[in-house]
Design an enzyme around this catalytic site. Structure first.
Site, PDB file in Angstrom:
ATOM      1  N   ARG A  46       0.818  -1.221   0.000  1.00  0.00           N
ATOM      2  CA  ARG A  46       0.000   0.000   0.000  1.00  0.00           C
ATOM      3  C   ARG A  46       0.849   1.269   0.000  1.00  0.00           C
ATOM      4  NH1 ARG A  46      -5.639  -0.678   1.536  1.00  0.00           N
ATOM      5  NH2 ARG A  46      -6.155  -2.600   0.484  1.00  0.00           N
ATOM      6  N   ARG A  50      -4.052   6.448   0.563  1.00  0.00           N
ATOM      7  CA  ARG A  50      -4.632   7.674   1.149  1.00  0.00           C
ATOM      8  C   ARG A  50      -3.695   8.482   2.045  1.00  0.00           C
ATOM      9  NH1 ARG A  50     -10.226   4.854   2.561  1.00  0.00           N
ATOM     10  NH2 ARG A  50      -8.668   3.396   3.288  1.00  0.00           N
ATOM     11  N   ARG A  59      -7.603  11.194  -6.117  1.00  0.00           N
ATOM     12  CA  ARG A  59      -8.872  10.589  -5.682  1.00  0.00           C
ATOM     13  C   ARG A  59     -10.011  11.602  -5.609  1.00  0.00           C
ATOM     14  NH1 ARG A  59     -11.992   7.864  -4.595  1.00  0.00           N
ATOM     15  NH2 ARG A  59     -11.971   6.651  -2.681  1.00  0.00           N
ATOM     16  N   ASP A  95      -6.634  -3.223  -7.569  1.00  0.00           N
ATOM     17  CA  ASP A  95      -7.234  -3.733  -6.342  1.00  0.00           C
ATOM     18  C   ASP A  95      -7.390  -5.239  -6.435  1.00  0.00           C
ATOM     19  OD1 ASP A  95      -8.496  -2.711  -3.716  1.00  0.00           O
ATOM     20  OD2 ASP A  95      -9.782  -4.331  -4.397  1.00  0.00           O
ATOM     21  N   TYR A 171     -14.180 -12.857   0.292  1.00  0.00           N
ATOM     22  CA  TYR A 171     -14.938 -11.659  -0.127  1.00  0.00           C
ATOM     23  C   TYR A 171     -16.178 -12.051  -0.935  1.00  0.00           C
ATOM     24  CZ  TYR A 171     -11.550  -8.270   1.541  1.00  0.00           C
ATOM     25  OH  TYR A 171     -10.762  -7.506   2.348  1.00  0.00           O
TER      26      TYR A 171
HETATM   27  O1  CP3 Z   1       0.019  -1.597  -2.433  1.00  0.00           O
HETATM   28  C1  CP3 Z   1      -0.246  -0.740  -3.304  1.00  0.00           C
HETATM   29  O2  CP3 Z   1       0.222   0.425  -3.264  1.00  0.00           O
HETATM   30  C2  CP3 Z   1      -1.069  -1.153  -4.504  1.00  0.00           C
HETATM   31  C3  CP3 Z   1      -2.458  -0.914  -4.397  1.00  0.00           C
HETATM   32  C4  CP3 Z   1      -3.404  -1.862  -3.686  1.00  0.00           C
HETATM   33  C5  CP3 Z   1      -4.737  -1.490  -3.429  1.00  0.00           C
HETATM   34  N1  CP3 Z   1      -5.397  -2.570  -2.937  1.00  0.00           N
HETATM   35  C6  CP3 Z   1      -5.336  -0.181  -3.711  1.00  0.00           C
HETATM   36  C7  CP3 Z   1      -6.369   0.270  -2.759  1.00  0.00           C
HETATM   37  C8  CP3 Z   1      -3.255  -3.175  -3.263  1.00  0.00           C
HETATM   38  C9  CP3 Z   1      -2.021  -4.080  -3.254  1.00  0.00           C
HETATM   39  C10 CP3 Z   1      -4.524  -3.615  -2.797  1.00  0.00           C
HETATM   40  C11 CP3 Z   1      -4.795  -4.983  -2.301  1.00  0.00           C
HETATM   41  C12 CP3 Z   1      -6.026  -5.225  -1.561  1.00  0.00           C
HETATM   42  N2  CP3 Z   1      -7.280  -4.736  -1.790  1.00  0.00           N
HETATM   43  C13 CP3 Z   1      -6.120  -6.159  -0.523  1.00  0.00           C
HETATM   44  C14 CP3 Z   1      -4.985  -7.023  -0.027  1.00  0.00           C
HETATM   45  C15 CP3 Z   1      -3.975  -6.227   0.668  1.00  0.00           C
HETATM   46  C16 CP3 Z   1      -4.081  -6.235   2.153  1.00  0.00           C
HETATM   47  O3  CP3 Z   1      -4.102  -5.116   2.690  1.00  0.00           O
HETATM   48  O4  CP3 Z   1      -4.026  -7.311   2.729  1.00  0.00           O
HETATM   49  C17 CP3 Z   1      -7.447  -6.173  -0.071  1.00  0.00           C
HETATM   50  C18 CP3 Z   1      -7.986  -7.004   1.066  1.00  0.00           C
HETATM   51  C19 CP3 Z   1      -8.174  -5.287  -0.899  1.00  0.00           C
HETATM   52  C20 CP3 Z   1      -9.638  -4.973  -0.863  1.00  0.00           C
HETATM   53  C21 CP3 Z   1      -9.799  -3.582  -0.424  1.00  0.00           C
HETATM   54  N3  CP3 Z   1      -9.587  -2.510  -1.248  1.00  0.00           N
HETATM   55  C22 CP3 Z   1     -10.101  -3.103   0.886  1.00  0.00           C
HETATM   56  C23 CP3 Z   1     -10.408  -3.964   2.096  1.00  0.00           C
HETATM   57  C24 CP3 Z   1     -10.052  -1.708   0.813  1.00  0.00           C
HETATM   58  C25 CP3 Z   1     -10.221  -0.737   1.948  1.00  0.00           C
HETATM   59  C26 CP3 Z   1     -11.508   0.005   1.921  1.00  0.00           C
HETATM   60  C27 CP3 Z   1     -11.406   1.273   2.740  1.00  0.00           C
HETATM   61  O5  CP3 Z   1     -12.274   2.125   2.535  1.00  0.00           O
HETATM   62  O6  CP3 Z   1     -10.466   1.428   3.534  1.00  0.00           O
HETATM   63  C28 CP3 Z   1      -9.742  -1.357  -0.510  1.00  0.00           C
HETATM   64  C29 CP3 Z   1      -9.601   0.010  -1.031  1.00  0.00           C
HETATM   65  C30 CP3 Z   1      -8.263   0.353  -1.565  1.00  0.00           C
HETATM   66  N4  CP3 Z   1      -7.551  -0.379  -2.466  1.00  0.00           N
HETATM   67  C31 CP3 Z   1      -7.543   1.532  -1.262  1.00  0.00           C
HETATM   68  C32 CP3 Z   1      -6.354   1.474  -2.003  1.00  0.00           C
HETATM   69  C33 CP3 Z   1      -5.239   2.495  -2.061  1.00  0.00           C
HETATM   70  C34 CP3 Z   1      -8.033   2.595  -0.292  1.00  0.00           C
HETATM   71  C35 CP3 Z   1      -7.962   3.966  -0.803  1.00  0.00           C
HETATM   72  C36 CP3 Z   1      -9.089   4.533  -1.556  1.00  0.00           C
HETATM   73  O7  CP3 Z   1     -10.284   4.341  -1.260  1.00  0.00           O
HETATM   74  O8  CP3 Z   1      -8.766   5.294  -2.477  1.00  0.00           O
END
Ligand code: CP3
Length: 380
Positions: A46, A50, A59, A95, A171
């Site tokens: 990540r 954010r 965003r 994602d 999921y």
């Molecule tokens: O690592 C990186 O910089 C690459 C980007 C990346 C994202 N998601 C972008 C993202 C990666 C590697 C992921 C993987 C991901 N997505 C996982 C596995 C990683 C882990 O943390 O174990 C999971 C479980 C997801 C599913 C997902 N996407 C969740 C649970 C969330 C959070 C929702 C929230 O509101 O907090 C996301 C959203 C997400 N994916 C964000 C980012 C940067 C949050 C930022 C946003 O909303 O813009």
């Protein structure tokens, strides 16, 4: 030459892969192969997100899924984060859940709730309806990989990624995040045939999807099994390990090293080791040396600073990071990372300073390692 091959042109694959790998001799790729790398490479899960003002600005104009689906934007976000931090690898911005859509399960992100899968699957019939023939519709991710690889032109390796079958299934079945994974476990225990079919379908789609990322220029693939720690060792062996092992083997045919990452996984490490992944990700709940020794030093390890330590003062953060480097003891095959992703409110400067600290840390020569460390290493 196209930036990535379509499923209709599989023949020149091997040759194409070798020419499209962007940075096969980088510190990071060498460390993934447990080869001496000069110093410890560092990147962060990540690293684009954010906590970064540049990301928040993009965003404001675009939804998360829009960024993922517009290769130029996804590439820009990936490149900006990697260059700003000065890390040793760039992870493609995408994602984990994108493959759900092409399998027939649309989802959206709702503020405060995280991902919401519109029609979660619960029955054998639901599993039967999932499609496995549309991985090519995720070509926008490979296109972003290709743009990032082109930008870095061999100077920085690119990490592609996908979800592990267990974590993606959780999921699909729960409809979003979960605390007890009850619906997931109900399918595992009560409908094992449906479960196995679901796992097979997920492996099929994610293997094709990640293979396309490698052909587009990804040097390494990370498999995220973020929620696998909710399983007992016995259940992991029965319901997850055979399937994730198949995925690892399929990805290894592409010649890219595979990082297999889980959290809450301390008890699962010996079983996770059987996947044969080149790198296993460790979370912070186990010390780096104990985790590595539980893996019999078969593979490289990635990790494992608690992401919450990025909120600590510099003295505490520095000593915690140095302790991890000391536990790695200069052994080839350590990639510095957090034990899980960077949290949204993390101070950006701490991430940058931590990157510098790891990169400036003097490598410990194998000769100066302790006897105990030598005795534990079957390779050196
Ligand atoms: O690592 C990186 O910089 C690459 C980007 C990346 C994202 N998601 C972008 C993202 C990666 C590697 C992921 C993987 C991901 N997505 C996982 C596995 C990683 C882990 O943390 O174990 C999971 C479980 C997801 C599913 C997902 N996407 C969740 C649970 C969330 C959070 C929702 C929230 O509101 O907090 C996301 C959203 C997400 N994916 C964000 C980012 C940067 C949050 C930022 C946003 O909303 O813009």
């Amino acid at each position: 030459m196209p930036t990535h091959t379509s499923p209709a042109q599989p023949a020149p694959q091997k040759c194409y892969i070798e020419t499209s790998m962007s940075a096969p001799n980088s510190l990071f790729v060498r460390a993934c192969k447990s080869q001496p790398a000069g110093r410890t490479p560092v990147w962060f899960m990540r690293q684009a997100g954010r906590y970064m003002p540049e990301y928040r600005a993009i965003r404001k104009q675009h939804s998360l899924l829009e960024i993922c689906k517009k290769p130029a934007l996804a590439a820009e976000v990936t490149i900006t984060a990697a260059e700003f931090l000065g890390v040793d690898a760039a992870i493609i911005f995408a994602d984990l859940l994108l493959p759900l859509e092409v399998m027939g399960l649309p989802f959206h992100f709702s503020a405060g709730e995280g991902p919401v899968i519109e029609k979660p699957i619960r029955t054998q019939e639901d599993v039967a309806q999932l499609r496995t023939d549309r991985a090519a519709d995720l070509a926008y991710v490979s296109e972003a990989v290709s743009q990032v690889a082109k930008h870095f032109a061999g100077k920085l390796p690119v990490i592609g990624f996908c979800g592990a079958p267990f974590t993606l299934a959780s999921y699909m079945i729960e409809g979003g995040g979960s605390r007890h994974y009850l619906n997931t476990k109900k399918m595992m225990y009560n409908s094992p045939a449906a479960w196995d079919e679901l796992m097979r379908k997920l492996v099929e789609v994610t293997a094709n999807y990640s293979g396309a990322q490698v052909r587009a220029g990804a040097d390494v693939i990370q498999i995220f099994d973020s929620w696998v720690g909710c399983l007992s060792v016995e259940d992991y062996r029965r319901y997850a390990l055979p399937h994730v092992t198949n995925l690892v083997k399929r990805l290894q045919q592409t010649a890219a090293p595979v990082i297999y990452f889980g959290t809450d996984s301390a008890t699962l490490l010996p079983a996770m080791n059987e996947t044969g992944a080149e790198v296993i990700g460790l979370d912070w709940r186990i010390s780096l040396d104990k985790g590595w020794s539980d893996l019999n030093h078969r593979c490289a390890v990635q990790g494992n600073l608690d992401p919450a330590l990025l909120f600590a003062d510099w003295k505490k953060l520095k000593s915690s990071a140095e302790q991890i480097l000391q536990l790695a003891a200069g052994r080839p095959g350590h990639i510095f990372n957090l034990g899980h992703g960077i949290l949204p409110e993390t101070p950006v400067e701490n991430v940058k300073n931590l990157t510098r600290l790891v990169q400036e840390h003097s490598p410990i020569k194998p000769a100066t390692r302790s006897r105990k460390a030598e005795a534990r290493s079957p390779r050196s």
